[in-house]
Write a protein that holds these residues in place. Structure first.
Motif, PDB file in Angstrom:
ATOM      1  N   SER A  80       8.464  -5.057   8.960  1.00  0.00           N
ATOM      2  CA  SER A  80       7.203  -4.436   8.344  1.00  0.00           C
ATOM      3  C   SER A  80       6.424  -3.669   9.332  1.00  0.00           C
ATOM      4  O   SER A  80       5.780  -2.913   9.010  1.00  0.00           O
ATOM      5  CB  SER A  80       6.665  -5.786   7.700  1.00  0.00           C
ATOM      6  N   ASN A  81       6.227  -4.162  10.651  1.00  0.00           N
ATOM      7  CA  ASN A  81       5.449  -3.765  11.665  1.00  0.00           C
ATOM      8  C   ASN A  81       5.898  -1.949  11.742  1.00  0.00           C
ATOM      9  O   ASN A  81       5.367  -1.143  11.921  1.00  0.00           O
ATOM     10  CB  ASN A  81       5.378  -4.145  12.926  1.00  0.00           C
ATOM     11  N   PHE A  82       7.343  -1.929  11.792  1.00  0.00           N
ATOM     12  CA  PHE A  82       8.062  -0.715  12.006  1.00  0.00           C
ATOM     13  C   PHE A  82       7.873   0.155  10.768  1.00  0.00           C
ATOM     14  O   PHE A  82       7.419   1.410  11.105  1.00  0.00           O
ATOM     15  CB  PHE A  82       9.609  -0.794  12.219  1.00  0.00           C
ATOM     16  N   LEU A  83       7.910  -0.285   9.703  1.00  0.00           N
ATOM     17  CA  LEU A  83       7.700   0.624   8.632  1.00  0.00           C
ATOM     18  C   LEU A  83       6.334   0.985   8.279  1.00  0.00           C
ATOM     19  O   LEU A  83       6.087   2.136   8.211  1.00  0.00           O
ATOM     20  CB  LEU A  83       8.129  -0.191   7.252  1.00  0.00           C
ATOM     21  N   SER A 106       0.925  -4.668   2.360  1.00  0.00           N
ATOM     22  CA  SER A 106       2.054  -5.186   2.250  1.00  0.00           C
ATOM     23  C   SER A 106       2.339  -6.820   2.107  1.00  0.00           C
ATOM     24  O   SER A 106       3.114  -7.243   1.427  1.00  0.00           O
ATOM     25  CB  SER A 106       2.920  -4.915   3.448  1.00  0.00           C
ATOM     26  N   GLN A 107       1.178  -7.110   2.774  1.00  0.00           N
ATOM     27  CA  GLN A 107       0.952  -8.652   2.721  1.00  0.00           C
ATOM     28  C   GLN A 107       0.271  -9.270   1.390  1.00  0.00           C
ATOM     29  O   GLN A 107       0.841 -10.064   0.433  1.00  0.00           O
ATOM     30  CB  GLN A 107       0.179  -9.266   3.762  1.00  0.00           C
ATOM     31  N   GLN A 108      -0.899  -8.496   0.984  1.00  0.00           N
ATOM     32  CA  GLN A 108      -1.429  -9.223  -0.358  1.00  0.00           C
ATOM     33  C   GLN A 108      -1.116  -8.604  -1.622  1.00  0.00           C
ATOM     34  O   GLN A 108      -0.909  -9.486  -2.460  1.00  0.00           O
ATOM     35  CB  GLN A 108      -3.015  -8.469  -0.151  1.00  0.00           C
ATOM     36  N   HIS A 109      -0.490  -7.549  -1.652  1.00  0.00           N
ATOM     37  CA  HIS A 109       0.048  -7.304  -2.938  1.00  0.00           C
ATOM     38  C   HIS A 109       1.676  -6.956  -3.062  1.00  0.00           C
ATOM     39  O   HIS A 109       1.959  -7.187  -4.399  1.00  0.00           O
ATOM     40  CB  HIS A 109      -0.652  -5.509  -3.087  1.00  0.00           C
ATOM     41  N   LEU A 110       2.250  -6.913  -2.140  1.00  0.00           N
ATOM     42  CA  LEU A 110       3.588  -6.896  -1.934  1.00  0.00           C
ATOM     43  C   LEU A 110       4.311  -8.203  -1.592  1.00  0.00           C
ATOM     44  O   LEU A 110       5.519  -8.387  -1.500  1.00  0.00           O
ATOM     45  CB  LEU A 110       4.302  -5.758  -1.054  1.00  0.00           C
ATOM     46  N   SER A 111       3.525  -8.945  -1.107  1.00  0.00           N
ATOM     47  CA  SER A 111       4.048 -10.331  -0.602  1.00  0.00           C
ATOM     48  C   SER A 111       4.985 -10.043   0.452  1.00  0.00           C
ATOM     49  O   SER A 111       5.868 -10.997   0.628  1.00  0.00           O
ATOM     50  CB  SER A 111       4.398 -11.231  -1.564  1.00  0.00           C
ATOM     51  N   ILE A 112       4.741  -9.300   1.418  1.00  0.00           N
ATOM     52  CA  ILE A 112       5.652  -9.004   2.575  1.00  0.00           C
ATOM     53  C   ILE A 112       5.099  -9.467   3.706  1.00  0.00           C
ATOM     54  O   ILE A 112       4.051  -9.118   4.218  1.00  0.00           O
ATOM     55  CB  ILE A 112       6.238  -7.651   2.755  1.00  0.00           C
ATOM     56  N   PRO A 113       5.397 -10.679   4.368  1.00  0.00           N
ATOM     57  CA  PRO A 113       4.966 -11.173   5.516  1.00  0.00           C
ATOM     58  C   PRO A 113       5.228 -10.193   6.847  1.00  0.00           C
ATOM     59  O   PRO A 113       5.922  -9.505   6.993  1.00  0.00           O
ATOM     60  CB  PRO A 113       5.827 -12.420   5.902  1.00  0.00           C
ATOM     61  N   ARG A 114       4.179 -10.511   7.559  1.00  0.00           N
ATOM     62  CA  ARG A 114       4.395  -9.747   8.963  1.00  0.00           C
ATOM     63  C   ARG A 114       5.610 -10.003   9.596  1.00  0.00           C
ATOM     64  O   ARG A 114       6.099 -11.258   9.916  1.00  0.00           O
ATOM     65  CB  ARG A 114       3.143 -10.068   9.796  1.00  0.00           C
ATOM     66  N   SER A 157      -9.083  12.080  15.722  1.00  0.00           N
ATOM     67  CA  SER A 157      -8.627  12.189  14.500  1.00  0.00           C
ATOM     68  C   SER A 157      -7.391  11.228  14.200  1.00  0.00           C
ATOM     69  O   SER A 157      -7.169  10.609  13.331  1.00  0.00           O
ATOM     70  CB  SER A 157      -8.398  13.519  13.859  1.00  0.00           C
ATOM     71  N   TYR A 158      -6.455  11.446  15.272  1.00  0.00           N
ATOM     72  CA  TYR A 158      -5.254  10.603  15.175  1.00  0.00           C
ATOM     73  C   TYR A 158      -5.588   9.047  15.148  1.00  0.00           C
ATOM     74  O   TYR A 158      -4.902   8.434  14.742  1.00  0.00           O
ATOM     75  CB  TYR A 158      -4.371  11.051  16.456  1.00  0.00           C
ATOM     76  N   GLY A 159      -6.352   8.643  16.124  1.00  0.00           N
ATOM     77  CA  GLY A 159      -6.665   7.217  16.387  1.00  0.00           C
ATOM     78  C   GLY A 159      -7.178   6.793  15.181  1.00  0.00           C
ATOM     79  O   GLY A 159      -6.871   5.501  14.731  1.00  0.00           O
ATOM     80  N   ALA A 160      -8.187   7.418  14.556  1.00  0.00           N
ATOM     81  CA  ALA A 160      -9.024   6.800  13.473  1.00  0.00           C
ATOM     82  C   ALA A 160      -8.020   6.674  12.119  1.00  0.00           C
ATOM     83  O   ALA A 160      -7.952   5.759  11.459  1.00  0.00           O
ATOM     84  CB  ALA A 160     -10.163   7.874  13.232  1.00  0.00           C
ATOM     85  N   VAL A 161      -7.206   7.761  11.805  1.00  0.00           N
ATOM     86  CA  VAL A 161      -6.299   7.701  10.857  1.00  0.00           C
ATOM     87  C   VAL A 161      -5.074   6.927  11.047  1.00  0.00           C
ATOM     88  O   VAL A 161      -4.842   5.726  10.123  1.00  0.00           O
ATOM     89  CB  VAL A 161      -5.703   9.070  10.572  1.00  0.00           C
ATOM     90  N   ASN A 162      -4.730   6.671  12.328  1.00  0.00           N
ATOM     91  CA  ASN A 162      -3.368   5.899  12.785  1.00  0.00           C
ATOM     92  C   ASN A 162      -3.843   4.260  12.334  1.00  0.00           C
ATOM     93  O   ASN A 162      -3.189   3.696  11.663  1.00  0.00           O
ATOM     94  CB  ASN A 162      -2.966   6.227  14.069  1.00  0.00           C
ATOM     95  N   PHE A 163      -4.765   3.989  13.226  1.00  0.00           N
ATOM     96  CA  PHE A 163      -5.077   2.511  13.060  1.00  0.00           C
ATOM     97  C   PHE A 163      -5.563   2.143  11.785  1.00  0.00           C
ATOM     98  O   PHE A 163      -5.111   1.217  11.210  1.00  0.00           O
ATOM     99  CB  PHE A 163      -6.173   2.210  14.085  1.00  0.00           C
ATOM    100  N   THR A 164      -6.671   2.960  11.012  1.00  0.00           N
ATOM    101  CA  THR A 164      -6.907   2.802   9.830  1.00  0.00           C
ATOM    102  C   THR A 164      -5.997   2.556   8.658  1.00  0.00           C
ATOM    103  O   THR A 164      -5.831   1.693   7.912  1.00  0.00           O
ATOM    104  CB  THR A 164      -8.004   3.606   9.245  1.00  0.00           C
ATOM    105  N   SER A 165      -5.083   3.544   8.841  1.00  0.00           N
ATOM    106  CA  SER A 165      -3.940   3.412   7.950  1.00  0.00           C
ATOM    107  C   SER A 165      -2.898   2.424   7.930  1.00  0.00           C
ATOM    108  O   SER A 165      -2.302   1.547   7.330  1.00  0.00           O
ATOM    109  CB  SER A 165      -3.084   4.615   7.856  1.00  0.00           C
ATOM    110  N   PHE A 166      -2.717   1.929   9.530  1.00  0.00           N
ATOM    111  CA  PHE A 166      -1.911   0.848   9.756  1.00  0.00           C
ATOM    112  C   PHE A 166      -2.509  -0.545   9.312  1.00  0.00           C
ATOM    113  O   PHE A 166      -1.728  -1.479   8.636  1.00  0.00           O
ATOM    114  CB  PHE A 166      -1.571   0.722  11.268  1.00  0.00           C
ATOM    115  N   GLU A 167      -3.736  -0.660   9.438  1.00  0.00           N
ATOM    116  CA  GLU A 167      -4.498  -1.755   8.854  1.00  0.00           C
ATOM    117  C   GLU A 167      -4.501  -1.919   7.404  1.00  0.00           C
ATOM    118  O   GLU A 167      -3.993  -2.950   6.976  1.00  0.00           O
ATOM    119  CB  GLU A 167      -5.824  -1.934   9.182  1.00  0.00           C
TER     120      GLU A 167
END
Length: 323
Positions: free
Chosen positions: A117-120, A105-113, A89-99
């Motif tokens: 941004s990785n930390f947030l 953040s990139q497509q809609h907020l125009s924030i580059p990697r 459950s943790y791995g599925a939610v964690n990686f899916t939500s991070f993706e």
């Protein structure tokens, strides 16, 4: 490929990211579970982690042999079933939500990697994953704490039975005991973990022997980046992990017969104060060695299994297209 990246070769669906995250959690949990058992045993022991007549466990090797001798080999996988559900459950939610968060953040907020941004995004995904999977974490800790041979009226026989007994005796909030330090720990843990992984990955990308090109690492590169991410993140927040375990155990002390003095506290701050008062500042780092080894190995496997699963799914996509 951890995190959405414009121009990346592999494009998977959210369901496939869930699958990859679940596989990563299963693999890393099974291999690292014995070290997790040792860590929890040390964390719940009030007596010093050194050789004396009062301390049951005083070294990693000695603890390993004692558990095996007194409780059997299976005791090193105590709490494995709720631990697996926790990891899935943790791995599925964690990686899916991070993706998802990195994509938004990139497509809609125009924030580059970037490291920021990785930390947030990692903090946001870690908070969500910790909350969803937390009851399994409490169950895992209690199964480890009660041991393999303790059979009392308070001990748990199954996950469902343990959950129902916990709620009946301690209330509906019991499965979330210690959630506050878990969130205080979990969000920075994942943020630092993803940030460290991305930083080490960017360094290793420069070496042809570690990279497959197109912003991708090979197996050995992923192992190094994942291991570094686990070690740095766990070291940064370890005292909160110990406090979380001790809070999870409150109300279940009667099931821990024969393992030494029990620890009692009434909240995060009180737990810290009592630990330091009775055991010193070093008490906040009990179980650090098996924890650091376990986290380094499990996080390395976690990231590696995740990316290798994504690669496999991508390969199957290519085979399907070619057909």
């Amino acid at each position: 490929m951890v995190g959405y990246e414009k121009g990346a070769e592999v494009h998977l669906s959210q369901t496939e990211f869930v699958l990859a995250g679940a596989v990563a959690g299963i693999v890393s949990r099974f291999i690292s579970q014995p070290l997790d058992v040792l860590k929890v045993k040390f964390q719940l022991q009030v007596e010093p982690i050194k050789t004396n007549r009062f301390s049951k466990y005083h070294a990693v090797g000695q603890a390993f042999r004692t558990i095996w001798k007194e409780e059997g080999l299976r005791a090193l996988w105590l709490g494995h079933n709720p631990g697996q559900l926790l990891s899935i459950s943790y791995g599925a939610v964690n990686f899916t939500s991070f993706e998802f968060f990195t994509k938004v953040s990139q497509q809609h907020l125009s924030i580059p990697r970037s490291p920021q941004s990785n930390f947030l995004c990692g903090m946001a995904s870690g908070t969500l994953a910790t909350t969803v999977s937390y009851p399994f974490d409490v169950l895992r800790t209690r199964f480890i704490a009660q041991g393999a041979k303790n059979v009392t009226s308070n001990s748990y026989r199954s996950m469902l039975g343990g959950l129902l007994k916990m709620i009946k005796k301690e209330g509906v909030r019991a499965p979330f005991k210690g959630l506050l330090p878990a969130l205080m720990q979990g969000a920075p843990l994942i943020g630092v973990s993803f940030t460290t992984h991305s930083f080490v990955k960017s360094v290793l990308d420069r070496y042809e022997s570690m990279s497959k090109g197109s912003n991708r690492l090979n197996l050995s590169g992923n192992m190094i980046a994942g291991g570094a991410a686990g070690f740095v993140s766990k070291t940064a927040i370890y005292p909160l992990d110990l406090i979380r375990r001790r809070m999870q155990f409150q109300g279940f002390q009667d099931a821990r017969i024969g393992y030494g003095k029990n620890f009692t506290c009434w909240g995060l701050v009180h737990c810290v104060r009592v630990t330091v008062a009775e055991e010193g500042v070093r008490g906040l780092f009990k179980g650090y060695i098996p924890s650091a080894v376990k986290t380094t190995i499990s996080t390395s496997l976690y990231f590696t299994a995740y990316e290798q699963t994504c690669d496999l799914i991508g390969l199957l996509h290519d085979l399907h297209v070619s057909d």
